[in-house]
Design an enzyme around this catalytic site. Structure first.
Site, short mmCIF file in Angstrom:
data_model
loop_
_atom_site.label_atom_id
_atom_site.label_comp_id
_atom_site.label_asym_id
_atom_site.label_seq_id
_atom_site.Cartn_x
_atom_site.Cartn_y
_atom_site.Cartn_z
N MET A 156 -6.89 9.20 9.85
CA MET A 156 -7.48 9.82 8.66
C MET A 156 -8.29 11.06 9.02
O MET A 156 -9.37 11.31 8.47
CB MET A 156 -8.38 8.80 7.92
CG MET A 156 -7.59 7.61 7.39
SD MET A 156 -8.61 6.29 6.71
CE MET A 156 -9.00 5.34 8.18
N ASP A 176 0.82 -1.21 0.00
CA ASP A 176 0.00 0.00 0.00
C ASP A 176 0.85 1.27 0.00
O ASP A 176 2.05 1.23 0.27
CB ASP A 176 -0.85 0.04 1.27
CG ASP A 176 -2.09 -0.81 1.15
OD1 ASP A 176 -2.38 -1.27 0.04
OD2 ASP A 176 -2.76 -1.01 2.17
N LYS A 227 -3.86 3.03 -2.59
CA LYS A 227 -5.15 3.68 -2.68
C LYS A 227 -5.23 4.55 -1.46
O LYS A 227 -5.00 4.10 -0.35
CB LYS A 227 -6.29 2.69 -2.82
CG LYS A 227 -6.73 1.97 -1.58
CD LYS A 227 -7.60 0.78 -1.92
CE LYS A 227 -9.00 1.17 -2.34
NZ LYS A 227 -9.77 1.85 -1.29
N1 SAH Z 1 -3.74 0.04 9.25
C1 SAH Z 1 -3.13 1.32 9.55
C2 SAH Z 1 -4.10 2.47 9.35
C3 SAH Z 1 -4.55 2.63 7.93
S1 SAH Z 1 -5.64 3.98 7.70
C4 SAH Z 1 -2.57 1.29 10.97
O1 SAH Z 1 -2.88 0.36 11.72
O2 SAH Z 1 -1.81 2.19 11.33
C5 SAH Z 1 -4.54 5.25 7.18
C6 SAH Z 1 -4.31 6.24 8.29
O3 SAH Z 1 -3.41 5.71 9.24
C7 SAH Z 1 -3.67 7.53 7.86
O4 SAH Z 1 -4.60 8.42 7.29
C8 SAH Z 1 -3.16 8.04 9.17
O5 SAH Z 1 -4.19 8.56 9.96
C9 SAH Z 1 -2.69 6.75 9.82
N2 SAH Z 1 -1.25 6.49 9.61
C10 SAH Z 1 -0.71 5.40 9.07
N3 SAH Z 1 0.63 5.47 9.08
C11 SAH Z 1 0.94 6.65 9.65
C12 SAH Z 1 2.16 7.32 9.97
N4 SAH Z 1 3.35 6.78 9.68
N5 SAH Z 1 2.08 8.53 10.56
C13 SAH Z 1 0.91 9.07 10.86
N6 SAH Z 1 -0.27 8.51 10.58
C14 SAH Z 1 -0.26 7.31 9.99
#
Ligand code: SAH
Length: 283
Positions: free
Chosen positions: A186, A50, A71
């Site tokens: 998000m 991703d 995406k």
């Molecule tokens: N499965 C992922 C979340 C996916 S949804 C998890 O468990 O972390 C995508 C959202 O995750 C982004 O919009 C943001 O809010 C957050 N996110 C993922 N990686 C990030 C990072 N390195 N720094 C800040 N926010 C992050």
């Protein structure tokens, strides 16, 4: 005591042809991969990854084909179906398939949907959890998601729904009442809406908030602000996604626990930001 002793022997699972392993890659720093994730990266024929997976992590799978399935929020859900069916096709073609997702695959990552499609198509799956950005990303900013003086519960919330709209179905009053600490994924796009809902629900404009962007990567940035100022401050600071927004008193703990700044030689700003004295040694 001797340092750098070899790790104990351990029997690692084999990624068999025709299987899909749905794996979390953590929030960014490759050091936050699990050992199961590394084991998977070493065996995969194909890695489908991703947008939020750091490209350097793919270097752990030099033997594999790397397929980008990026995406970002707001795209039509048909694309999600295409990704799931592509996984099915690859597995049926006898590939060892590693589906790599940012953070944890089952936390706001649509991993449940992908796994469901695989099972419905009789494709065997293994789930490898990862460190979620809402926990690990905040830890890199020096913010504990729970702290005995602050909260007994924490709520993880998504800032927008499947279609990219503000989450109209969320009961912000209940969320606000139910949890002293909120961790919003998000949340950037609809931050004005979210903060106004929280203020309407009775949270104070002075309440501490942190915004952590690109957490755990070299580009990590942390903004400390308040519910009342967050919208202006995000714009002024030019913060851009991906971002975790944390609302609650635990944000203050960064004043003592910003360990990355401390490693760079910057002294803690306040050893007792919650004003509770020394933590109890026991009990
Ligand atoms: N499965 C992922 C979340 C996916 S949804 C998890 O468990 O972390 C995508 C959202 O995750 C982004 O919009 C943001 O809010 C957050 N996110 C993922 N990686 C990030 C990072 N390195 N720094 C800040 N926010 C992050």
């Amino acid at each position: 005591m001797e340092h750098n002793v070899p790790l104990p022997a351990h029997t690692w699972p084999t990624l068999e042809p025709g299987w899909v392993w749905l794996c979390g890659a953590g929030p960014g720093d490759p050091g936050l991969l699990t050992m199961h994730a590394v084991n998977a990266l070493r065996q995969a024929d194909v890695v489908i990854y991703d947008a939020l997976v750091q490209e350097t992590i793919l270097e752990w799978a030099p033997q594999a084909e790397h397929i980008y399935a990026g995406k970002r929020g707001g795209k039509p859900s048909a694309k999600q179906r295409d990704i799931s069916l592509r996984l099915v096709d690859l597995a049926r073609a006898g590939k060892r398939v590693l589906r790599l997702k940012g953070g944890d695959p089952f936390v706001f990552g649509r991993g449940g949907e992908e796994a469901q499609t695989l099972v419905q198509h009789d494709v065997p799956v293994r789930i490898i959890p990862g460190i979620s950005a809402g926990i690990g990303g905040l830890a890199y900013a020096g913010i504990p998601v729970t702290h005995r003086d602050v909260n007994q519960s924490v709520t993880f919330v998504t800032g927008h729904d499947q279609s990219g709209n503000a989450t109209g179905s969320l009961n912000w009053q209940a969320i606000s009442d139910g949890s002293q600490v909120l961790v919003i994924y998000m949340g950037m796009k609809h931050i004005a809406h979210i903060t106004s809902e929280l203020l309407r629900a009775g949270r104070q404009p002075s309440e501490p908030v942190a915004v952590v962007t690109s957490a755990t990567t070299d580009d990590q940035r942390v903004l400390e602000t308040t519910l009342g100022s967050i919208v202006d401050d995000i714009t002024a600071a030019g913060m851009s996604p991906p971002a975790i927004v944390c609302v609650g008193q635990s944000v203050l703990m960064r004043q003592v626990l910003d360990w990355q700044s401390q490693a760079a030689g910057i002294a803690p700003r306040n050893l007792d930001p919650l004003g509770r004295g020394r933590p109890a040694e026991s009990a």
